[in-house]
Scaffold this motif. Structure first.
Motif, PDB file in Angstrom:
ATOM      1  N   LEU A  21       0.853  -1.190   0.000  1.00 30.45           N
ATOM      2  CA  LEU A  21       0.000   0.000   0.000  1.00 30.45           C
ATOM      3  C   LEU A  21       0.885   1.235   0.000  1.00 30.45           C
ATOM      4  N   GLU A  23       0.743   5.596   0.067  1.00 26.19           N
ATOM      5  CA  GLU A  23      -0.119   6.745   0.348  1.00 26.19           C
ATOM      6  C   GLU A  23      -0.262   7.638  -0.879  1.00 26.19           C
ATOM      7  N   GLY A  59      -6.120  -1.473  -6.465  1.00 28.18           N
ATOM      8  CA  GLY A  59      -7.277  -0.912  -5.773  1.00 28.18           C
ATOM      9  C   GLY A  59      -6.906   0.296  -4.938  1.00 28.18           C
ATOM     10  N   LYS A  61      -7.567   2.191  -1.061  1.00 33.84           N
ATOM     11  CA  LYS A  61      -8.032   2.063   0.320  1.00 33.84           C
ATOM     12  C   LYS A  61      -8.144   3.447   0.933  1.00 33.84           C
ATOM     13  N   THR A  62      -9.311   3.769   1.465  1.00 33.79           N
ATOM     14  CA  THR A  62      -9.528   5.053   2.118  1.00 33.79           C
ATOM     15  C   THR A  62      -9.564   4.860   3.625  1.00 33.79           C
ATOM     16  N   GLY A  63      -8.735   5.634   4.336  1.00 35.98           N
ATOM     17  CA  GLY A  63      -8.661   5.521   5.783  1.00 35.98           C
ATOM     18  C   GLY A  63      -9.202   6.761   6.463  1.00 35.98           C
ATOM     19  N   LYS A  68      -5.489   8.469   1.821  1.00 36.12           N
ATOM     20  CA  LYS A  68      -5.889   7.477   0.831  1.00 36.12           C
ATOM     21  C   LYS A  68      -4.640   6.720   0.400  1.00 36.12           C
ATOM     22  N   SER A  69      -4.787   5.419   0.153  1.00 31.86           N
ATOM     23  CA  SER A  69      -3.652   4.607  -0.273  1.00 31.86           C
ATOM     24  C   SER A  69      -4.024   3.812  -1.513  1.00 31.86           C
ATOM     25  N   TYR A  71      -3.256   0.309  -3.651  1.00 24.34           N
ATOM     26  CA  TYR A  71      -2.740  -1.051  -3.505  1.00 24.34           C
ATOM     27  C   TYR A  71      -2.068  -1.440  -4.814  1.00 24.34           C
TER      28      TYR A  71
END
Length: 249
Positions: A21, A23, A59, A61-63, A68-69, A71
């Protein structure tokens, strides 16, 4: 369509054949680029700065708010970091590349000035470290080490280009990531009759237990699609050289 460059301040080692992942700025949207190739570049000022690997956008990934990261899977490390041809405007994020510049970066990373006409493929970016799709189709998605169907298979180079290998599909094997990484570290190799030769001291029992029950490399039915014997000879020499060094250490 433009190609992609991922800029990151790298604080860890990447695993060849692995996934990570990274950022991203919150504003960047890559939802329409899943499955696209991306060059990974380390912007941290060090000996590892520059273009370091090729991967696949897998893909987003939102944290936490503002975080946001992306993949990235099937990461294939370059033999050595390639210095920047143009200084990046940002330290992290995604930038667009022209196809010509994308191919030029890959060529430089692999020690080639340009695409050779005899590579046997129409797109240099596909040729560079990413024969997984073609090999997967030839092998019916079956790992050459285990002869078991896999949807995580990667294209593992037998003899690196910078050590005399060819940038051709015959210089790659279709393998699951774990036996693939072990193959690239010469923990196992392939004999002159395509028999699998394993150093049990360099591999866990969990992996050695998955070797093809015939003891042979799983091959396509078409002889024309079999791996390059000269590349396998070279790999086998490196395997036994490593084994000899280990026994005398």
């Amino acid at each position: 369509m433009s190609k992609l460059l991922l800029l990151t301040v790298l604080d860890r080692e990447l695993l060849d054949g692995g996934a990570e992942l990274f950022e991203l700025p919150e504003t960047q949207d890559l939802s329409d680029r899943f499955g696209d190739q991306v060059i990974i570049a380390n912007t941290y000022p060090s000996s590892r700065q520059g273009y370091i690997a090729l991967g696949i956008i897998g893909g987003i990934k939102t944290g936490e708010p503002g975080v946001k990261s992306v993949y990235v899977s099937d990461i294939r490390l370059f033999p050595m970091p390639l210095p920047f041809d143009e200084q990046p405007a940002n330290s992290y994020g995604i930038e667009d590349l022209t196809e010509e510049r994308f191919s030029r970066i890959i060529a430089g990373a692999l020690g080639q000035g340009e695409l050779e006409e005899n590579t046997g493929v129409s797109s240099f970016s596909v040729a560079a470290y990413q024969f997984a799709d073609q090999l997967g189709r030839r092998q019916n998605k079956r790992c050459s080490f285990s002869d078991v169907k896999t949807y995580d298979g990667v294209a593992c180079m037998i003899r690196p280009v910078h050590l005399g290998g060819k940038l051709h599909i015959s210089n790659f094997l279709f393998l699951d990531p774990e036996p693939g990484a072990l193959f690239e570290r010469f923990a196992w190799t392939v004999g002159p009759r395509f028999e699998i030769i394993v150093d049990t001291h360099a591999m866990s029992a969990d992996v050695t237990d998955t070797v093809n029950r015939t003891g042979m490399l799983s091959l396509s039915d078409s002889i024309d699609a079999w791996p390059d014997r000269e590349a396998l000879d070279w790999h086998r020499e490196q395997f036994f050289a490593r084994l000899g060094r280990a026994r005398h250490s």
